[in-house]
Design a protein around this motif. Structure first.
Motif, mmCIF file in Angstrom:
data_model
loop_
_atom_site.group_PDB
_atom_site.id
_atom_site.type_symbol
_atom_site.label_atom_id
_atom_site.label_comp_id
_atom_site.label_asym_id
_atom_site.label_seq_id
_atom_site.Cartn_x
_atom_site.Cartn_y
_atom_site.Cartn_z
ATOM 1 N N MET A 1 53.617 37.250 29.057
ATOM 2 C CA MET A 1 53.238 36.668 27.787
ATOM 3 C C MET A 1 54.434 35.962 27.206
ATOM 4 O O MET A 1 55.555 36.403 27.373
ATOM 5 C CB MET A 1 52.768 37.776 26.851
ATOM 6 C CG MET A 1 51.802 37.327 25.768
ATOM 7 S SD MET A 1 52.449 36.337 24.445
ATOM 8 C CE MET A 1 53.434 37.498 23.590
ATOM 9 N N GLY A 27 44.997 28.982 33.481
ATOM 10 C CA GLY A 27 43.793 29.170 32.679
ATOM 11 C C GLY A 27 43.491 27.965 31.814
ATOM 12 O O GLY A 27 44.292 27.036 31.692
ATOM 13 N N ASP A 74 42.621 36.260 22.471
ATOM 14 C CA ASP A 74 43.599 36.814 23.403
ATOM 15 C C ASP A 74 42.926 37.240 24.700
ATOM 16 O O ASP A 74 41.775 37.646 24.725
ATOM 17 C CB ASP A 74 44.305 38.008 22.759
ATOM 18 C CG ASP A 74 45.661 38.278 23.368
ATOM 19 O OD1 ASP A 74 46.230 37.369 24.002
ATOM 20 O OD2 ASP A 74 46.163 39.404 23.209
ATOM 21 N N GLY A 77 43.172 31.815 28.334
ATOM 22 C CA GLY A 77 44.231 30.836 28.546
ATOM 23 C C GLY A 77 45.222 30.821 27.393
ATOM 24 O O GLY A 77 45.021 31.465 26.353
ATOM 25 N N ALA A 78 46.280 30.055 27.590
ATOM 26 C CA ALA A 78 47.301 29.919 26.553
ATOM 27 C C ALA A 78 46.709 29.215 25.342
ATOM 28 O O ALA A 78 45.856 28.348 25.468
ATOM 29 C CB ALA A 78 48.492 29.135 27.098
ATOM 30 N N LYS A 113 48.605 39.298 24.493
ATOM 31 C CA LYS A 113 48.717 39.305 25.948
ATOM 32 C C LYS A 113 48.861 37.896 26.510
ATOM 33 O O LYS A 113 49.596 37.672 27.456
ATOM 34 C CB LYS A 113 47.486 39.977 26.560
ATOM 35 C CG LYS A 113 47.317 41.417 26.185
ATOM 36 C CD LYS A 113 46.005 41.961 26.717
ATOM 37 C CE LYS A 113 45.729 43.316 26.113
ATOM 38 N NZ LYS A 113 44.328 43.537 25.853
ATOM 39 N N SER A 114 48.105 36.952 25.950
ATOM 40 C CA SER A 114 48.116 35.573 26.441
ATOM 41 C C SER A 114 49.176 34.756 25.702
ATOM 42 O O SER A 114 49.445 35.004 24.529
ATOM 43 C CB SER A 114 46.747 34.920 26.217
ATOM 44 O OG SER A 114 45.745 35.600 26.930
#
Length: 167
Positions: A1, A27, A74, A77-78, A113-114
């Motif tokens: 992350m 992603g 979350d 993808g970013a 997390k992302s």
């Protein structure tokens, strides 16, 4: 992350840089827009950004509840948040407790997390504004940027389209 903060002046290339950084993660990227199209000029700006990004982004319009939107998105993808300065303006205009909201955002960033890439304007480099509202906004933006930069893993300052790594 990763939490990446990209700052700089108006029209410095921050958004384009942030889009490049966000696309580098795996992603489908998520664009979290804080702007509201309240006039023709802002509608044109939004359209220009959309055209440059293309259609492969998931778009979320989040003028106020940014921390909650990042939690809700979350695990995919970013995310690209564009921009914190408009978000702050929205909070102040709505009479919300911007300090509490910024604290909540900074705390949320450490639990995601992302990846998230955040764009903000560095508004304190010019002359001292001539009215209390503008000075208040400039000061709030400076405080917000410091708190988010402290929570970020990386901070870049963009000038004339060129990124400088600060952290």
């Amino acid at each position: 992350m990763a939490v990446i903060l990209i700052t700089g002046g108006a029209r410095s290339g921050k958004s384009k840089r942030a889009e490049t950084r966000t696309r580098a993660f795996p992603g489908q990227p998520v664009y979290v827009a804080t702007a509201e199209a309240q006039d023709g000029e802002m509608e044109a700006r939004i359209a220009k950004h959309r055209a440059r990004r293309g259609t492969d982004w998931i778009e979320r319009e989040v003028p106020l509840d940014l921390a909650a939107a990042l939690v809700a998105s979350d695990g995919g993808g970013a995310r690209l948040v564009d921009c914190l300065t408009l978000w702050l303006s929205n909070l102040m205009h709505a009479g919300r407790d911007w300090e509490r909201e910024v604290d909540a955002l900074a705390a949320t960033l450490s639990n995601l997390k992302s990846p998230v890439v955040l764009v903000t304007n560095e508004v304190g480099l010019g002359i001292v504004p001539d009215n209390a509202l503008a000075r208040s906004f400039r000061d709030a933006a400076g405080i917000m940027n410091q708190l988010v930069a402290a929570a970020a893993d990386e901070v870049e300052f963009v000038v004339a389209g060129l990124p400088m790594k600060l952290k």
